[in-house]
Design a protein around this motif. Structure first.
Motif, PDB file in Angstrom:
ATOM      1  N   VAL A 267      27.313  39.692  35.467  1.00  0.00           N
ATOM      2  CA  VAL A 267      26.354  38.621  35.708  1.00  0.00           C
ATOM      3  C   VAL A 267      27.025  37.507  36.517  1.00  0.00           C
ATOM      4  N   GLU A 268      26.435  37.160  37.645  1.00  0.00           N
ATOM      5  CA  GLU A 268      26.911  36.049  38.473  1.00  0.00           C
ATOM      6  C   GLU A 268      26.465  34.738  37.826  1.00  0.00           C
ATOM      7  N   LEU A 269      27.365  33.774  37.748  1.00  0.00           N
ATOM      8  CA  LEU A 269      27.041  32.497  37.121  1.00  0.00           C
ATOM      9  C   LEU A 269      26.967  31.373  38.137  1.00  0.00           C
ATOM     10  N   LEU A 270      25.993  30.502  37.947  1.00  0.00           N
ATOM     11  CA  LEU A 270      25.875  29.247  38.670  1.00  0.00           C
ATOM     12  C   LEU A 270      25.932  28.158  37.614  1.00  0.00           C
ATOM     13  N   VAL A 271      26.752  27.120  37.818  1.00  0.00           N
ATOM     14  CA  VAL A 271      26.975  26.137  36.759  1.00  0.00           C
ATOM     15  C   VAL A 271      26.766  24.718  37.260  1.00  0.00           C
ATOM     16  N   ASP A 272      26.474  23.816  36.314  1.00  0.00           N
ATOM     17  CA  ASP A 272      26.352  22.406  36.698  1.00  0.00           C
ATOM     18  C   ASP A 272      27.739  21.770  36.757  1.00  0.00           C
ATOM     19  N   LYS A 273      27.802  20.518  37.168  1.00  0.00           N
ATOM     20  CA  LYS A 273      29.083  19.826  37.362  1.00  0.00           C
ATOM     21  C   LYS A 273      29.926  19.813  36.096  1.00  0.00           C
ATOM     22  N   GLU A 277      33.751  21.867  35.353  1.00  0.00           N
ATOM     23  CA  GLU A 277      35.035  21.286  34.965  1.00  0.00           C
ATOM     24  C   GLU A 277      35.825  22.226  34.057  1.00  0.00           C
ATOM     25  N   ILE A 278      35.104  23.100  33.357  1.00  0.00           N
ATOM     26  CA  ILE A 278      35.741  24.054  32.451  1.00  0.00           C
ATOM     27  C   ILE A 278      35.816  25.440  33.098  1.00  0.00           C
ATOM     28  N   LEU A 279      34.696  25.858  33.722  1.00  0.00           N
ATOM     29  CA  LEU A 279      34.648  27.164  34.397  1.00  0.00           C
ATOM     30  C   LEU A 279      34.781  26.915  35.894  1.00  0.00           C
ATOM     31  N   SER A 280      35.978  26.553  36.297  1.00  0.00           N
ATOM     32  CA  SER A 280      36.210  26.079  37.671  1.00  0.00           C
ATOM     33  C   SER A 280      36.005  27.144  38.744  1.00  0.00           C
ATOM     34  N   ASP A 281      36.072  28.417  38.359  1.00  0.00           N
ATOM     35  CA  ASP A 281      35.914  29.488  39.352  1.00  0.00           C
ATOM     36  C   ASP A 281      34.457  29.789  39.685  1.00  0.00           C
ATOM     37  N   GLU A 282      33.540  29.236  38.915  1.00  0.00           N
ATOM     38  CA  GLU A 282      32.127  29.543  39.133  1.00  0.00           C
ATOM     39  C   GLU A 282      31.509  28.627  40.196  1.00  0.00           C
ATOM     40  N   ALA A 283      30.491  29.152  40.876  1.00  0.00           N
ATOM     41  CA  ALA A 283      29.790  28.372  41.904  1.00  0.00           C
ATOM     42  C   ALA A 283      28.931  27.305  41.243  1.00  0.00           C
ATOM     43  N   GLU A 284      28.893  26.145  41.878  1.00  0.00           N
ATOM     44  CA  GLU A 284      28.110  25.037  41.331  1.00  0.00           C
ATOM     45  C   GLU A 284      26.669  25.093  41.832  1.00  0.00           C
ATOM     46  N   LEU A 298      21.164  40.098  38.248  1.00  0.00           N
ATOM     47  CA  LEU A 298      22.264  39.776  37.337  1.00  0.00           C
ATOM     48  C   LEU A 298      22.851  38.431  37.741  1.00  0.00           C
ATOM     49  N   LYS A 299      22.095  37.395  37.454  1.00  0.00           N
ATOM     50  CA  LYS A 299      22.454  36.027  37.815  1.00  0.00           C
ATOM     51  C   LYS A 299      21.893  35.100  36.750  1.00  0.00           C
ATOM     52  N   ALA A 300      22.644  34.042  36.413  1.00  0.00           N
ATOM     53  CA  ALA A 300      22.162  33.078  35.423  1.00  0.00           C
ATOM     54  C   ALA A 300      22.784  31.717  35.688  1.00  0.00           C
ATOM     55  N   CYS A 301      22.041  30.675  35.356  1.00  0.00           N
ATOM     56  CA  CYS A 301      22.546  29.309  35.416  1.00  0.00           C
ATOM     57  C   CYS A 301      23.025  28.888  34.029  1.00  0.00           C
ATOM     58  N   VAL A 302      24.129  28.139  34.004  1.00  0.00           N
ATOM     59  CA  VAL A 302      24.647  27.606  32.747  1.00  0.00           C
ATOM     60  C   VAL A 302      24.838  26.105  32.923  1.00  0.00           C
ATOM     61  N   ALA A 303      24.267  25.320  32.002  1.00  0.00           N
ATOM     62  CA  ALA A 303      24.351  23.865  32.111  1.00  0.00           C
ATOM     63  C   ALA A 303      24.447  23.258  30.719  1.00  0.00           C
ATOM     64  N   LEU A 304      24.917  22.018  30.668  1.00  0.00           N
ATOM     65  CA  LEU A 304      25.021  21.285  29.413  1.00  0.00           C
ATOM     66  C   LEU A 304      23.915  20.243  29.320  1.00  0.00           C
ATOM     67  N   VAL A 305      23.422  20.031  28.096  1.00  0.00           N
ATOM     68  CA  VAL A 305      22.437  18.979  27.833  1.00  0.00           C
ATOM     69  C   VAL A 305      22.887  18.202  26.595  1.00  0.00           C
ATOM     70  N   GLY A 306      22.394  16.969  26.464  1.00  0.00           N
ATOM     71  CA  GLY A 306      22.816  16.118  25.361  1.00  0.00           C
ATOM     72  C   GLY A 306      22.250  16.522  24.021  1.00  0.00           C
ATOM     73  N   ASP A 307      21.003  17.007  24.013  1.00  0.00           N
ATOM     74  CA  ASP A 307      20.350  17.391  22.764  1.00  0.00           C
ATOM     75  C   ASP A 307      19.104  18.192  23.080  1.00  0.00           C
ATOM     76  N   GLU A 308      18.345  18.521  22.018  1.00  0.00           N
ATOM     77  CA  GLU A 308      17.138  19.329  22.205  1.00  0.00           C
ATOM     78  C   GLU A 308      16.056  18.591  22.988  1.00  0.00           C
ATOM     79  N   VAL A 309      16.032  17.274  22.924  1.00  0.00           N
ATOM     80  CA  VAL A 309      15.046  16.496  23.675  1.00  0.00           C
ATOM     81  C   VAL A 309      15.262  16.685  25.172  1.00  0.00           C
TER      82      VAL A 309
END
Length: 399
Positions: A267-273, A277-284, A298-309
């Motif tokens: 699976v190819e990953l696309l990540v937020d900023k 910082e942790i998965l530095s080899d992945e495309a932003e 086979l592609k997915a975005c991975v991002a962080l959020v503060g909470d469920e809201v």
């Protein structure tokens, strides 16, 4: 349109079941011609195009399931007997003529037709050119079954139209069309909506999200994510976007675990900023349009959020309104998420891959509707009818 008896409809379906099995090799041979002409680089489309023994078995099973369901036509929804003697009965009634436009998927040719026919509708099948040989044989199966029961073949029609001809047909149909269902990607849906002159029920666009709360069982979350993303990438219920709670314990380790697990399935990953910082080899993720995109790959975005809201806000802004899931051990939080996320199907600790007629107990489906009128989610037999009021009087006049 004449209303066919349940017995006659079931006899036609019995014959379709018999013919699908009897003409199995012919169907598979026709499909092989389509496969030979197809560009295999489009893996998702190719997977949808394949017809083998298992797919034919699936078509037969779909027809059997619909054949054994209750006839949805003529069911009483409500009945009112007024004081003045006027009787008002609301019953289910066929739509009339349904047009479905779809890409690849020869099995849709069978499932769409069986649902429409059992609900006493005519269906116009506009399949993609990539499946023309398969669809011609499958529609001929239907015509043979209809003829052998002295029913007009007009109930099931295959439209062989080029793009420009389809556009003209949508704008100026040569026959009455009561509902159009585009089943495919965003471009197909937009094309139909821009050109159709009758009601359109949108189906097929996924762009599904999973939010992993900080209280989630991580091993369970990994299991669900992998299933939702990799089990069938060509399905509209496949996962595209993964949102992780910043408050997850050992966040760095969990991100690395997620990366390794998805990479094992290529699976190819696309990540937020923040993730980069942790998965530095992945495309932003550099373009906001990516958040609106359904990958079917086979592609997915991975991002962080503060909470469920924040997760709910992001999902409601970008998703296709198809399927969304939360992974959490907090039942109250799960309930809030499921109530506030604007999707046709919402999940707690389960894969989005269950958004399917068979898996949800509906049986064969015409499509998965992401509209809110007249139905949302799997369009099964009971959803392919409208209603009609029958009013009985004795010379009643309104004063």
């Amino acid at each position: 349109m004449n209303l066919l008896s349940t017995d006659i409809k079931n006899k036609v379906l019995d014959k379709v079941i018999e013919l699908l099995d009897a003409r199995r090799s012919e169907i598979i041979e026709a499909n092989q011609k389509d496969l030979d002409d197809f560009n295999k680089e489009d893996r998702a489309m190719y997977d949808r195009l394949v017809v083998n023994d298992k797919k034919v078995d699936g078509m037969i099973q779909a027809v059997k399931e619909v054949r054994n369901q209750d006839d949805p036509v003529g069911k009483v929804i409500s009945e009112i007997n007024k004081d003045d003697g006027l009787k008002i009965v609301n019953k289910t009634a066929p739509f009339g003529t349904i047009m479905i436009i779809y890409e690849s998927r020869p099995d849709v040719t069978v499932e769409a037709a069986v649902l429409a026919f059992k609900a006493n509708n005519k269906i116009l099948l506009k399949g993609g050119k990539e499946a023309i040989n398969s669809n011609e044989v499958l529609v001929d199966v239907w015509h043979q079954a209809l003829k052998e029961n002295d029913i007009t073949t007009d109930y099931v029609k295959l439209l062989k139209l080029q793009r420009a001809e389809t556009q003209e047909f949508l704008k100026n149909p040569t026959e009455q069309i009561d509902l159009i269902v585009p089943r495919g990607g965003e471009r197909l849906i937009q094309f139909v909506k821009e050109n159709a002159s009758c009601p359109v029920l949108v189906s097929g666009r996924g762009n599904n999200f999973i939010y992993v709360d900080h209280s989630a069982n991580w091993e369970q979350a990994i299991k669900v994510i992998l299933n939702a993303k990799t089990n069938k990438i060509s399905a509209c219920n496949a996962l595209d976007k993964i949102l992780l709670d910043k408050r997850l314990p050992d966040l760095d380790k969990k991100l690395l675990h997620l990366q390794k697990a998805l990479h094992e399935f290529e699976v190819e990953l696309l990540v937020d900023k923040q993730v980069k910082e942790i998965l530095s080899d992945e495309a932003e993720i550099e373009n906001e349009d990516t958040w609106y995109e359904e990958f079917l790959a086979l592609k997915a975005c991975v991002a962080l959020v503060g909470d469920e809201v924040e997760a709910i806000e992001k999902i409601n802004k970008y998703s296709g309104g198809h399927s969304s899931a939360i992974m959490t051990t907090d039942l109250s939080k799960a309930e809030t998420f499921m109530e506030q996320v604007d999707s046709g199907a919402v999940y707690h600790n389960a894969s989005t891959r269950f958004t399917d007629g068979g898996a949800m107990g509906v049986g064969a489906e015409l499509a998965i509707s992401t509209d809110k009128l007249h139905h949302r989610g799997p369009l099964g037999l009971e959803q392919l009818v409208t209603n009609k009021y029958y009013v009985y009087g004795q010379g009643h006049v309104r004063v």
